[in-house]
Design an enzyme around this catalytic site. Structure first.
Site, PDB file in Angstrom:
ATOM      1  N   GLY A 104       7.703   4.703  -8.438  1.00 38.72           N
ATOM      2  CA  GLY A 104       8.427   5.908  -8.833  1.00 38.72           C
ATOM      3  C   GLY A 104       9.697   6.089  -8.037  1.00 38.72           C
ATOM      4  CB  VAL A 148      11.291   9.908  -3.292  1.00 39.08           C
ATOM      5  CG1 VAL A 148      11.275  11.197  -2.467  1.00 39.08           C
ATOM      6  CG2 VAL A 148       9.903   9.291  -3.318  1.00 39.08           C
ATOM      7  CG  ASP A 168      -1.444   1.185   2.876  1.00 38.52           C
ATOM      8  OD1 ASP A 168      -1.557   0.107   3.507  1.00 38.52           O
ATOM      9  OD2 ASP A 168      -0.496   1.414   2.111  1.00 38.52           O
ATOM     10  N   GLY A 202       8.648   0.297  -7.211  1.00 33.11           N
ATOM     11  CA  GLY A 202       7.903  -0.035  -8.405  1.00 33.11           C
ATOM     12  C   GLY A 202       7.062   1.094  -8.948  1.00 33.11           C
ATOM     13  CE  LYS A 230       4.682   9.954  -4.561  1.00 28.92           C
ATOM     14  NZ  LYS A 230       3.939   9.090  -3.626  1.00 28.92           N
TER      15      LYS A 230
END
Length: 503
Positions: free
Chosen positions: A70, A72, A182, A68, A87
């Site tokens: 981008g 790579v 994260d 959602g 990316k």
């Protein structure tokens, strides 16, 4: 593995993955794009998804992953021929200020942390149509999530070999006032090519730069991060610091040792409630690891940041000592016991958008059950938010053992009658009580360290059937009528108790 997917607490689409042999800094977790915004490409009109053939000095080849946020691509320097991962943001997102800030934050945070455990950035810029791009080193190997899917769980020494370099990278970030926010298995990459693989922490895109001015990426409508490893303060959109990463490290370590995360839920609402309010079961209750690891991991998972380890260094030092400690201690004491496993379920989908009556009843059942079982002489052994295991010792004398097993079945049946008659009972909430007789193993410090009663997956069946169930080991010689339990995906020897009258 290379990824470019987005996740929020409002939706959880499945990860999109490329083959595991290649990866760049592709993991994404971000705010959701509001409907109707950012729908035009920089050049105007409808956005296009045409693959670019060049980004600055790099020629672009095949796509490694798309999500959602981008795409790579595999890249190569036009003159030197050195490989890279590039990316590129999707065109429809390129004019959205929040997402551009996210992209810029990823670049800044990653460039500031110069460490072998952080991917190296080669270049950054914009394509001719305005889309930003990021060029970084191309990694070969697989992420930790893939390793855990293949292996299930890791021995403590192997987990430590991954965690030590990972914590070193986090320490470098924290020293620069950067909180990753994260840390999770899919953001830990294990590079191939040596006996001791290089461990790389991916995706600084949601990192919090504590010394940077400007708005945060967390808003009142969206929570940034992955729910399975998010700290309570993140889930509540409160200020975060390095101790939020320590919570995520605790969840990551738990998953590596136990083969499953400390909390799991069928809905994000349930998962959020568990992280906010539930005490996770001890790792040693789910896997054959030393109880000495429980203290370190559960401290990292404390709801209050002040109760966690003060730094990543303190966490990894405690873990290292806990893993080494069992080699100096002997085996613990074994004792016969009977256990009652309590599970609370709701109708499928009921907790997706629960009303107050449902939540009030759902949250009241387990405390009520544990109180009643404590009054009957059972002590809590494992608690996991919507389920718990309580146990009581079984005497060696056969007649006394039979009486102890009978008391356990009677206690379960009495509790079920009490729960069925509780005030405010919601028909969408169901309770299952499973009774089993087996063995518990206590460590040298007295804490439970193992035993077949703690191997819940071996005797607690899948499914959500309401009622009281017991194993043949409990019912042997009691003269209690029972029938086979409803079938499920995993067969079980448990029987549904239908008559507890004494013969």
């Amino acid at each position: 593995m290379a990824r470019a997917d987005d996740r929020t607490l409002q939706s959880a689409p499945p990860e999109q993955s490329a083959p595991p042999e290649v990866a760049g800094l592709a993991g994404e977790t971000t705010v959701a794009l509001p409907v109707g915004e950012g729908q035009a490409a920089a050049a105007g009109g409808e956005p296009t998804r045409e693959a670019p053939d060049r980004a600055g000095d790099y020629r672009l080849g095949s796509a490694l992953a798309e999500g959602g946020f981008g795409v790579v691509y595999r890249g190569e320097h036009a003159e030197r021929g050195t490989p890279a991962a590039v990316k590129v943001m999707h065109p429809e997102l390129a004019l959205h200020p929040d997402l551009l800030a996210r992209f810029e934050r990823e670049v800044e945070a990653t460039r500031r942390v110069r460490h072998p455990g952080v991917v190296e950035i080669f270049d950054v810029g914009r394509l001719a149509d305005g889309r930003p791009y990021l060029v970084m080193e191309l990694l070969e190997g697989a992420d930790l999530a893939q390793l855990l899917r293949d292996r299930g769980r890791l021995p403590p020494e192997e987990a430590l070999a991954v965690l030590e370099p990972l914590c070193s990278a986090l320490q470098a970030a924290h020293a620069l006032a950067i909180v990753h926010r994260d840390v999770k298995p899919s953001n830990v990459f294990l590079c191939a090519g040596s006996d001791r693989p290089r461990v790389v922490l991916l995706d600084f895109g949601v990192a919090k730069l504590l010394d940077a001015p400007g708005p945060a990426l967390t808003t009142s409508r969206h929570v940034v991060g992955s729910p399975s490893c998010m700290s309570p303060e993140q889930l509540m959109s409160r200020p975060v610091d390095a101790r939020s990463d320590i919570y995520a490290l605790g969840a990551l370590t738990y998953t590596m040792l136990a083969g499953e995360p400390p909390f799991s839920g069928t809905s994000l609402v349930v998962l959020r409630q568990l992280h906010l309010f539930a005490s996770p079961p001890r790792p040693s209750a789910r896997a054959r690891v030393s109880p000495s690891l429980d203290r370190v991991v559960l401290q990292a998972l404390s709801k209050d940041p002040a109760e966690r380890q003060a730094s990543v260094g303190e966490f990894i030092a405690g873990l290292r000592a806990a893993i080494a400690a069992p080699r100096a201690r002997g085996a613990g004491e074994r004792r016969a016991a009977v256990g009652i496993h309590v599970e609370v379920h709701a109708d499928p989908g009921a907790l997706e958008e629960p009303d107050a009556a449902l939540l009030d009843d759902f949250e009241a059942v387990l405390p009520l059950a544990l109180g009643a079982l404590a009054d009957a002489g059972f002590g809590a052994a494992v608690e996991a938010g919507t389920a718990a295991l309580v146990t009581a010792d079984r005497p060696l004398d056969p007649a006394a053992d039979k009486a102890a097993r009978r008391r356990a079945v009677d206690a379960a049946l009495s509790l079920m009658r009490q729960l069925d008659a509780r005030a405010g009972r919601d028909p969408r909430v169901h309770v299952r009580l499973c009774v089993h007789a087996g063995e518990l193993v206590a460590g040298a410090d007295g804490a439970l360290a193992g035993g077949d009663l703690l191997e819940l997956a071996a005797w607690v069946p899948e499914g959500t059937a309401h009622g009281v169930f017991a194993s043949p080991a409990v019912l042997d010689g009691l003269g209690i009528a029972a029938q086979p339990a409803p079938t499920s995906r995993r067969p079980s020897a448990l029987l549904r108790v239908i008559d507890a009258e004494r013969p």
